[in-house]
Design a protein around this motif. Structure first.
Motif, PDB file in Angstrom:
ATOM      1  N   TYR A  13       0.803  -1.223   0.000  1.00 24.72           N
ATOM      2  CA  TYR A  13       0.000   0.000   0.000  1.00 24.72           C
ATOM      3  C   TYR A  13       0.837   1.276   0.000  1.00 24.72           C
ATOM      4  O   TYR A  13       0.304   2.370   0.129  1.00 24.72           O
ATOM      5  CB  TYR A  13      -0.974  -0.007   1.189  1.00 24.72           C
ATOM      6  CG  TYR A  13      -2.049  -1.056   1.017  1.00 24.72           C
ATOM      7  CD1 TYR A  13      -3.062  -0.877   0.082  1.00 24.72           C
ATOM      8  CD2 TYR A  13      -2.027  -2.233   1.748  1.00 24.72           C
ATOM      9  CE1 TYR A  13      -4.033  -1.836  -0.107  1.00 24.72           C
ATOM     10  CE2 TYR A  13      -3.006  -3.207   1.569  1.00 24.72           C
ATOM     11  CZ  TYR A  13      -4.007  -2.991   0.640  1.00 24.72           C
ATOM     12  OH  TYR A  13      -4.967  -3.955   0.450  1.00 24.72           O
ATOM     13  N   THR A  46       1.028   8.739   3.919  1.00 26.66           N
ATOM     14  CA  THR A  46       2.263   7.976   3.755  1.00 26.66           C
ATOM     15  C   THR A  46       3.396   8.971   3.574  1.00 26.66           C
ATOM     16  O   THR A  46       3.306   9.872   2.730  1.00 26.66           O
ATOM     17  CB  THR A  46       2.196   6.973   2.589  1.00 26.66           C
ATOM     18  OG1 THR A  46       3.414   6.234   2.556  1.00 26.66           O
ATOM     19  CG2 THR A  46       1.943   7.620   1.260  1.00 26.66           C
ATOM     20  N   GLU A  64      -9.906   2.661  -5.028  1.00 30.18           N
ATOM     21  CA  GLU A  64      -9.056   3.618  -4.315  1.00 30.18           C
ATOM     22  C   GLU A  64      -9.535   3.790  -2.881  1.00 30.18           C
ATOM     23  O   GLU A  64      -8.728   3.953  -1.960  1.00 30.18           O
ATOM     24  CB  GLU A  64      -9.034   4.962  -5.043  1.00 30.18           C
ATOM     25  CG  GLU A  64      -8.276   4.927  -6.345  1.00 30.18           C
ATOM     26  CD  GLU A  64      -8.457   6.180  -7.188  1.00 30.18           C
ATOM     27  OE1 GLU A  64      -7.517   6.522  -7.917  1.00 30.18           O
ATOM     28  OE2 GLU A  64      -9.537   6.814  -7.120  1.00 30.18           O
ATOM     29  N   LYS A  67      -8.075   0.984  -0.933  1.00 33.95           N
ATOM     30  CA  LYS A  67      -6.665   1.256  -0.641  1.00 33.95           C
ATOM     31  C   LYS A  67      -6.541   2.309   0.450  1.00 33.95           C
ATOM     32  O   LYS A  67      -5.667   2.219   1.323  1.00 33.95           O
ATOM     33  CB  LYS A  67      -5.941   1.706  -1.903  1.00 33.95           C
ATOM     34  CG  LYS A  67      -5.785   0.610  -2.935  1.00 33.95           C
ATOM     35  CD  LYS A  67      -5.148   1.137  -4.202  1.00 33.95           C
ATOM     36  CE  LYS A  67      -5.060   0.054  -5.260  1.00 33.95           C
ATOM     37  NZ  LYS A  67      -4.542   0.575  -6.539  1.00 33.95           N
ATOM     38  N   SER A  68      -7.405   3.300   0.409  1.00 33.57           N
ATOM     39  CA  SER A  68      -7.408   4.353   1.419  1.00 33.57           C
ATOM     40  C   SER A  68      -7.733   3.787   2.802  1.00 33.57           C
ATOM     41  O   SER A  68      -7.078   4.115   3.797  1.00 33.57           O
ATOM     42  CB  SER A  68      -8.425   5.435   1.029  1.00 33.57           C
ATOM     43  OG  SER A  68      -8.433   6.483   1.959  1.00 33.57           O
ATOM     44  N   ALA A  70      -7.290   0.668   3.789  1.00 37.70           N
ATOM     45  CA  ALA A  70      -6.150  -0.158   4.213  1.00 37.70           C
ATOM     46  C   ALA A  70      -5.003   0.713   4.715  1.00 37.70           C
ATOM     47  O   ALA A  70      -4.399   0.419   5.749  1.00 37.70           O
ATOM     48  CB  ALA A  70      -5.689  -1.041   3.055  1.00 37.70           C
ATOM     49  N   LEU A  71      -4.715   1.805   4.017  1.00 37.41           N
ATOM     50  CA  LEU A  71      -3.631   2.699   4.420  1.00 37.41           C
ATOM     51  C   LEU A  71      -3.960   3.399   5.741  1.00 37.41           C
ATOM     52  O   LEU A  71      -3.096   3.531   6.617  1.00 37.41           O
ATOM     53  CB  LEU A  71      -3.352   3.710   3.310  1.00 37.41           C
ATOM     54  CG  LEU A  71      -2.124   4.589   3.455  1.00 37.41           C
ATOM     55  CD1 LEU A  71      -0.856   3.769   3.685  1.00 37.41           C
ATOM     56  CD2 LEU A  71      -1.970   5.465   2.223  1.00 37.41           C
TER      57      LEU A  71
END
Length: 155
Positions: A13, A46, A64, A67-68, A70-71
């Motif tokens: 990620y 990040t 997305e 992913k957001s 997860a991050l």
């Protein structure tokens, strides 16, 4: 706790530690009360840069958004690791995911599943948790996701 799995997820990620938060904030990233840790809401940062700004269903896709989420979850784990060490986590108790999305988006569970999957991959059965995935209109700094959690620590 699987530190190797955590490192591979960070690489997947694009996670990089963010610079230290300014000390003048009126809150802290992790509050420990006995064997319970309350992890403040974390955004998809990040290396000091926020990714996935905007609204899911508008300028942020479902993928997305995943992913957001997860991050944002990885940022929670980073704060928890710095505060108490992930080896001291007994289990993840509760996760709340806030998703900035349009009214047409109803995939809240599948978006937040990406964050939940991070926890299960890192902690196994101890990573399974109660959860809420809430669609809201705005989030701080224009983020698409914010994740907070409650964690039980080893005695």
């Amino acid at each position: 706790m699987n530190r190797d799995k955590l490192e591979s997820l960070k690489a997947l990620y694009g996670f990089k530690p963010s610079p230290a938060a300014p000390p003048e904030r009126p809150f802290i990233g992790v509050k420990v009360n006995g064997t319970i840790a309350y992890v403040s809401g974390h955004l998809p940062f990040t290396g000091g840069e926020q990714l996935y700004k905007g609204r899911i269903g508008d300028n942020v896709t479902i993928e997305e958004g995943q992913k957001s989420a997860a991050l944002s979850t990885l940022n929670c784990l980073d704060a928890l690791d710095q505060a108490v060490g992930l080896e001291n986590v007994a289990e993840i108790v509760k996760v709340t995911g806030y998703l900035c999305c349009t009214e047409a988006i109803t995939e809240h569970p599948s978006i937040m599943n990406a964050g939940s999957q991070v926890l299960v991959e890192v902690f196994g059965e101890a990573g399974k948790h109660a959860r809420a995935a809430l669609g809201i209109h705005t989030l701080p700094l224009g983020a698409s996701t914010e994740v907070e959690m409650i964690v039980s620590l080893k005695a």
